[in-house]
Design a protein around this motif. Structure first.
Motif, PDB file in Angstrom:
ATOM      1  N   HIS A   1      -2.882  -6.103  12.786  1.00 17.77           N
ATOM      2  CA  HIS A   1      -1.466  -5.703  12.813  1.00 17.77           C
ATOM      3  C   HIS A   1      -1.016  -5.194  11.447  1.00 17.77           C
ATOM      4  CE1 HIS A   1      -0.808  -8.125  16.631  1.00 17.77           C
ATOM      5  NE2 HIS A   1      -0.462  -6.879  16.918  1.00 17.77           N
ATOM      6  N   PHE A   2      -1.383  -5.937  10.402  1.00 19.85           N
ATOM      7  CA  PHE A   2      -1.033  -5.509   9.046  1.00 19.85           C
ATOM      8  C   PHE A   2      -1.617  -4.136   8.755  1.00 19.85           C
ATOM      9  CE2 PHE A   2      -3.057  -5.030   4.886  1.00 19.85           C
ATOM     10  CZ  PHE A   2      -1.935  -4.811   4.116  1.00 19.85           C
TER      11      PHE A   2
ATOM     12  N   ILE B   1       2.861   8.218   7.063  1.00 16.71           N
ATOM     13  CA  ILE B   1       4.163   8.889   7.176  1.00 16.71           C
ATOM     14  C   ILE B   1       4.676   9.277   5.792  1.00 16.71           C
ATOM     15  CG2 ILE B   1       6.595   8.544   7.797  1.00 16.71           C
ATOM     16  CD1 ILE B   1       5.497   6.806  10.176  1.00 16.71           C
ATOM     17  N   LEU B   2       4.582   8.345   4.838  1.00 15.90           N
ATOM     18  CA  LEU B   2       5.014   8.628   3.464  1.00 15.90           C
ATOM     19  C   LEU B   2       4.242   9.808   2.880  1.00 15.90           C
ATOM     20  CD1 LEU B   2       6.591   7.793   0.863  1.00 15.90           C
ATOM     21  CD2 LEU B   2       4.613   6.368   0.310  1.00 15.90           C
ATOM     22  N   ALA B   3       2.927   9.779   3.015  1.00 16.89           N
ATOM     23  CA  ALA B   3       2.102  10.867   2.482  1.00 16.89           C
ATOM     24  C   ALA B   3       2.433  12.189   3.165  1.00 16.89           C
ATOM     25  CB  ALA B   3       0.616  10.530   2.648  1.00 16.89           C
ATOM     26  N   GLY B   4       2.646  12.144   4.464  1.00 15.23           N
ATOM     27  CA  GLY B   4       2.981  13.368   5.190  1.00 15.23           C
ATOM     28  C   GLY B   4       4.303  13.963   4.766  1.00 15.23           C
ATOM     29  N   VAL B   5       5.302  13.113   4.615  1.00 21.04           N
ATOM     30  CA  VAL B   5       6.623  13.592   4.200  1.00 21.04           C
ATOM     31  C   VAL B   5       6.568  14.173   2.791  1.00 21.04           C
ATOM     32  CG1 VAL B   5       8.964  12.829   3.595  1.00 21.04           C
ATOM     33  CG2 VAL B   5       7.935  12.096   5.747  1.00 21.04           C
TER      34      VAL B   5
ATOM     35  N   LEU C   1       0.810  -1.227   0.000  1.00 29.02           N
ATOM     36  CA  LEU C   1       0.000   0.000   0.000  1.00 29.02           C
ATOM     37  C   LEU C   1       0.842   1.275   0.000  1.00 29.02           C
ATOM     38  CD1 LEU C   1      -3.086  -0.960   2.164  1.00 29.02           C
ATOM     39  CD2 LEU C   1      -2.898  -0.771  -0.310  1.00 29.02           C
ATOM     40  N   PRO C   2       1.927   1.358   0.780  1.00 25.55           N
ATOM     41  CA  PRO C   2       2.747   2.568   0.668  1.00 25.55           C
ATOM     42  C   PRO C   2       3.317   2.772  -0.741  1.00 25.55           C
ATOM     43  CG  PRO C   2       3.277   1.397   2.686  1.00 25.55           C
ATOM     44  CD  PRO C   2       2.357   0.509   1.896  1.00 25.55           C
ATOM     45  N   THR C   3       3.684   1.686  -1.404  1.00 26.63           N
ATOM     46  CA  THR C   3       4.215   1.799  -2.770  1.00 26.63           C
ATOM     47  C   THR C   3       3.120   2.229  -3.738  1.00 26.63           C
ATOM     48  OG1 THR C   3       5.836   0.098  -2.239  1.00 26.63           O
ATOM     49  CG2 THR C   3       5.492   0.584  -4.572  1.00 26.63           C
TER      50      THR C   3
ATOM     51  N   LEU D   1      -0.900   1.201   7.235  1.00 28.27           N
ATOM     52  CA  LEU D   1      -1.503   2.534   7.221  1.00 28.27           C
ATOM     53  C   LEU D   1      -0.579   3.557   7.878  1.00 28.27           C
ATOM     54  CD1 LEU D   1      -5.280   1.808   7.907  1.00 28.27           C
ATOM     55  CD2 LEU D   1      -4.160   2.343   5.725  1.00 28.27           C
ATOM     56  N   ALA D   2       0.145   3.160   8.906  1.00 27.96           N
ATOM     57  CA  ALA D   2       1.103   4.076   9.547  1.00 27.96           C
ATOM     58  C   ALA D   2       2.226   4.444   8.577  1.00 27.96           C
ATOM     59  CB  ALA D   2       1.671   3.442  10.813  1.00 27.96           C
TER      60      ALA D   2
END
Length: 185
Positions: free
Chosen positions: A155-156, A166-170, A119-121, A161-162
């Protein structure tokens, strides 16, 4: 940038970019390097697309190597020698290839079962061009279904999502403004 000499040449001069913040950030180094040189700016934009075109080819090869090794060369060449892809990506310097690089990277992570980073990718793809947001829910459902048990799913979900937040915020932080009056005493 109000003093940008190219601003008067673009049709969206009075509007924000229709693309995501990651696209804008990826174009900054080339723009800084080229300065006011229009030709160098164009060459660097095409070079950026060419790098991601090559990266996309590598992602396709890696996906095929993992899923159907006998079709790796043929499948990769179907992409790499496609005249439309060549015309639009390295030829025109279109940013769709950058969006697709991150989407293909998410697919690669999916076939490799690297659940936490899918999901982050994919979010990186969305932060280049928003259209790939339609893939987030199907990818999320697939990833959740692949987890064994509700505890593993939670947990996943919390971890991915965390990382995504963080990626979106940065990536988005350089484009955020603090509302006037918020920091005044």
């Amino acid at each position: 940038f109000r003093n940008d000499p190219f601003l008067k040449l673009v049709n969206w001069a009075r509007h924000p970019s229709p693309y995501g913040p990651l696209w804008v950030l990826l174009t900054v180094p080339g723009s800084l390097l080229a300065g006011n040189d229009l030709i160098l700016n164009l060459v660097l934009m095409k070079a950026l697309a060419a790098v991601f075109f090559l990266g996309s080819g590598l992602m396709i090869a890696a996906i095929l190597r993992h899923k159907n090794a006998g079709q790796t060369i043929v499948g990769t060449l179907l992409f790499a020698w496609n005249p439309l892809v060549l015309f639009e990506a390295p030829g025109n310097g279109h940013n769709g290839i950058i969006m697709m690089f991150f989407t293909l990277s998410a697919v690669y992570l999916l076939v490799r079962r690297r659940w936490l980073w899918i999901l982050p990718t994919l979010l990186a793809s969305v932060l280049v061009k928003y259209i790939t947001a339609i893939l987030v829910l199907p990818f999320l459902i697939y990833c959740l279904h692949a987890q064994s048990g509700s505890r593993a799913r939670i947990h996943f979900l919390v971890k991915t999502l965390a990382i995504s937040a963080i990626l979106a915020g940065v990536i988005a932080s350089p484009f955020l403004e603090v509302p006037s009056g918020l920091l005044e005493e």
